[in-house]
Design a protein around this motif. Structure first.
Motif: not given
Lengths: 613, 184
Positions: A441-462
């Motif tokens: 579960m991604v809680l805070e994106r922080n740097y990902l908001d500006v570094f748009i090249y990288k993907k990190w996403e929430s997966s299906k939950q258990l």
């Protein structure tokens, strides 16, 4: 007092002159159409108010050459290892301009790029200056230490000159002589033999370079790996359980094995049990780290990965941006920023942008993080960062826009918080074997908001398992998979390999790739969205040929030899070895290899013929 | 002593049994079943001729080369293939009556990772003696080894001939075996 300042490129001369001259600069033409001379006055901390002339070279102005009696066709190729060489002025008008300007100067100040090559070009500049004015001596030269064209930084460099580093000069001299002697001898040998057998056109050259061939070697090795790939079966155990109406797949902690019987035995033991137990349920915060400060090689790799931009195009665009004062010096191995860096000043400049301005503004108002420090430091330049703001629309072309945006976003990302998530891992024990399933579960994106090249996403939950819970195994299977062939080499992989093996420097990696492309040793091939590099038949033949010659303990197509040379050059820079010693050693190795190649050149042409027919 | 007989074929159809008496074996071959044969072959090639190894992967770029391996006092650290506890080995064993059997690691065994030998990717020389104790698990004719049920005794002087036969030219032999298994 009159000071002659000389930069490596005209654009740097103009920019530094404008900063030091404070807008009061008089431009004069020189005899070279590329070179301008800028006159102004400046108050140096060490010498007070001085008349200054700022000019530049365009890269190297002196090159090595054989004497007339050793020109191509005049002597045996092997003689090139020992014959006398002469230094020739490569760009006479540029050289003369410096001699002429130096005649009336009391002081020479070098403003070439602060790297090994720049140090050597500084030495060439000294030779030109010394020709016009014998009073100018090495020991009195000032050398400006700078890594970008921000005003205060340049003024500080002018007021705190250092000395030309003669150890770096010696290292480059050594490298140039090795490259020249090895390059010309092998190139003449290869070219003549390949022409004789009509393997290249009568005007084409088949060059050999101590970096070119290992670069080609990487590509050939990968090509062969793909071609000789044999798929192999492996086995593993795969488990699924049903909970709250959802199916969850679990992975075997042991992965997979290339032995069917082994997996079968373990699987049989599991089958004795209808139920498994959730033995561990763990939720823990996970961090997705913000990137490290940017090096040249990282820039090239990412430009290749995200924008499909070749290493050369990326570096060309970055150089342009640097020459115009938008970013810091783009040739650097350093992945850290100096403690004195003015982060807020940079955010301040970037906050006007419509795309990332508000993000920069947030860093200003809510505070920023100190960037992570990498472990590399070339002691010459900080990691690449934006210097001045420019609106993307004002840049010349798409490459520059992409690179500038990338540099800015990367910098802002470096100064941001890491992204935070919560990962939950459930461990299931079935028989004696352990299996895991996890959810993110991604809680805070922080740097990902500006570094748009990288993907990190929430997966299906258990589903909501509980520790100790007995759960029915709804499906437990022994499965078979097959190894998949590797892909051909991508440019970003090639850059990483060259970097890791010390083939070329951050500055020259792109040139070597370009060179073997123009020699038609390699070709770029598009497959779907990706571009791969494959060897041509000629490239293949050359590497196969060299590999067939049995050299003693060395290989001309692998990176080891060149890496050792790079290491020895660094020893020269550090003062633990001297040039003459390193040169003699390296020359002997290549000379022996040349003799063997010369004797067995048929082996190489045969290999090429075999493949090209 | 313990030179008893073990016939794998007696257990081929039995899902699970126990070894009924302690048995002494020689280790004839060691195979890493966590790695594909292609990757194993590459490991062996590093020892055969480092200049012939493919260099198109980052993991290969900083590997030590043979010159450093020859120097036994040189403590350059073991190579990753040996230290990796996640690797599982399969052993070919032979009792003292010329019966062969396979044995798998049930858990990582220290002696296989002790680096007594550094001339090959294997942690030990071949031919050493392994005592498998009574009660060890046998499934489908193969033995499952763990720390408690076996005892590595190293090379025995009496086995000198065997040890030499197995280890001489081992690198080339392994490359040849893997090549032929892959059909190359």
């Amino acid at each position: 007092m009159r000071v002659l300042c000389v930069a490596e490129k005209p654009s740097i001369a103009r920019a530094v002159a404008n900063i030091l001259g404070g807008g009061n600069v008089n431009m004069r033409e020189s005899n070279s159409k590329y070179i301008k001379n800028y006159d102004f006055s400046f108050n140096f901390a060490e010498a007070g108010n001085c008349e200054v002339t700022m000019t530049s070279v365009v890269g190297h102005i002196i090159r090595l050459e054989t004497k007339p009696e050793n020109r191509w066709g005049m002597c045996s190729h092997g003689k090139l290892f020992d014959c006398d060489l002469v230094e020739l002025v490569d760009k006479q008008d540029v050289f003369d301009n410096i001699s002429k300007e130096a005649a009336t100067a009391n002081k020479l100040m070098i403003w070439t790029d602060c790297d090994r090559e720049g140090e050597y070009i500084g030495f060439e500049i000294f030779k030109a200056a010394n020709k016009g004015n014998r009073r100018i001596q090495i020991a009195d030269i000032w050398r400006g230490k700078f890594s970008h064209l921000e005003r205060n930084h340049i003024i500080r460099a002018a007021n705190n000159p250092i000395r030309l580093d003669m150890k770096s000069v010696a290292a480059v001299a050594c490298r140039m002589e090795v490259d020249f002697r090895v390059g010309t001898s092998f190139t003449r040998l290869l070219t003549e033999s390949l022409r004789q057998h009509n393997l290249i056109e009568s005007k084409e050259v088949a060059s050999y370079g101590t970096c070119q061939f290992p670069t080609l070697g990487f590509i050939v090795d990968r090509y062969k790996r793909v071609k000789s790939f044999v798929p192999e079966a492996f086995w593993f155990i795969d488990v699924e359980v049903m909970k709250d109406g959802t199916k969850s797949g679990f992975n075997w902690t042991k992965g997979h094995f290339f032995d069917r019987l082994y997996v079968l035995c373990l699987y049989e033991r599991c089958l004795k049990h209808d139920f498994g137990t959730i033995v561990k349920l763990e939720s823990k915060p996970t961090t997705n780290w913000r990137p490290l400060p940017l090096t040249t090689v990282e820039l090239q790799k990412d430009c290749s990965r995200y924008f499909k931009m070749s290493a050369k195009r990326a570096l060309d665009a970055a150089e342009k941006l640097y020459n115009n004062g938008y970013i810091s010096y783009p040739r650097t191995e350093t992945d850290k920023y100096p403690p004195t860096m003015d982060f807020r000043g940079i955010f301040e400049k970037q906050k006007q942008d419509s795309r990332w301005g508000s993000y920069a503004n947030d860093l200003l108002s809510s505070g920023h993080q100190m960037p992570r420090n990498g472990s590399h430091d070339d002691k010459a330049h900080p990691a690449i960062h934006p210097v001045n703001y420019v609106n993307l629309a004002a840049l010349d072309n798409q490459d520059q826009r992409k690179v500038y945006e990338y540099v800015v976003r990367r910098f802002l990302a470096c100064c941001s918080k890491d992204a935070v998530g919560m990962s939950t891992t459930a461990t299931l024990k079935w028989g004696d074997e352990l299996f895991t399933a996890s959810g993110l579960m991604v809680l805070e994106r922080n740097y990902l908001d500006v570094f748009i090249y990288k993907k990190w996403e929430s997966s299906k939950q258990l589903p909501s398992f509980t520790e100790g819970e007995q759960i029915k195994i709804s499906s437990g299977k022994m499965k078979e998979g097959k190894t998949a062939p590797p892909n051909h080499m991508t440019e970003s992989e090639l850059i990483a390999l060259m970097d890791a093996n010390g083939i070329g420097t951050d500055a020259t990696i792109a040139e070597h790739i370009e060179k073997i492309l123009t020699r038609r040793y390699i070709a770029k091939q598009k497959v779907g969205k990706n571009e791969y590099i494959v060897p041509s038949k000629l490239g293949m033949g050359l590497i196969e040929g060299f590999d067939k010659l049995e050299f003693e303990n060395i290989s001309l197509s692998k990176p080891f030899l060149r890496r050792e040379l790079e290491k020895s050059l660094q020893d020269i820079v550090n003062g633990t070895k001297i040039k003459a010693e390193v040169f003699a050693q390296v020359k002997e190795v290549y000379k022996k290899a040349f003799a063997k190649s010369n004797e067995n050149i048929r082996v190489i042409t045969n290999e090429c013929q075999k493949l090209m027919r | 002593m313990n030179k008893t007989t073990f016939k794998a074929s007696d257990f081929a159809r039995i899902e699970r049994a126990e070894l009924n008496q302690s048995t002494l074996f020689n280790i004839m071959r060691i195979e890493n079943i966590s790695k594909s044969k292609l990757n194993q072959m590459e490991d062996w090639q590093h020892y055969h001729d480092p200049n012939s190894v493919s260099v198109d992967r980052i993991k290969n770029s900083n590997r030590t080369i043979i010159r450093e391996i020859k120097d036994s006092s040189d403590d350059n650290g073991p190579r990753d293939a040996n230290t990796n506890v996640n690797v599982t080995y399969k052993l070919l064993l032979r009792d003292f009556h010329n019966n062969y059997t396979f044995a798998y690691e049930q858990e990582p065994l220290n002696f296989l990772r002790s680096h007594r030998s550094n001339a090959t990717p294997l942690g030990i020389d071949l031919g050493g003696r392994l005592l498998v104790k009574q009660g060890a698990t046998i499934s489908r004719g193969v033995i499952f080894l763990d720390h408690k049920n076996c005892d590595y005794q190293g090379s025995h002087p009496e086995d000198e001939q065997l040890t030499r036969t197995l280890n001489d030219g081992l690198v080339q032999k392994e490359i040849d075996i893997l090549k032929s298994e892959l059909g190359l």
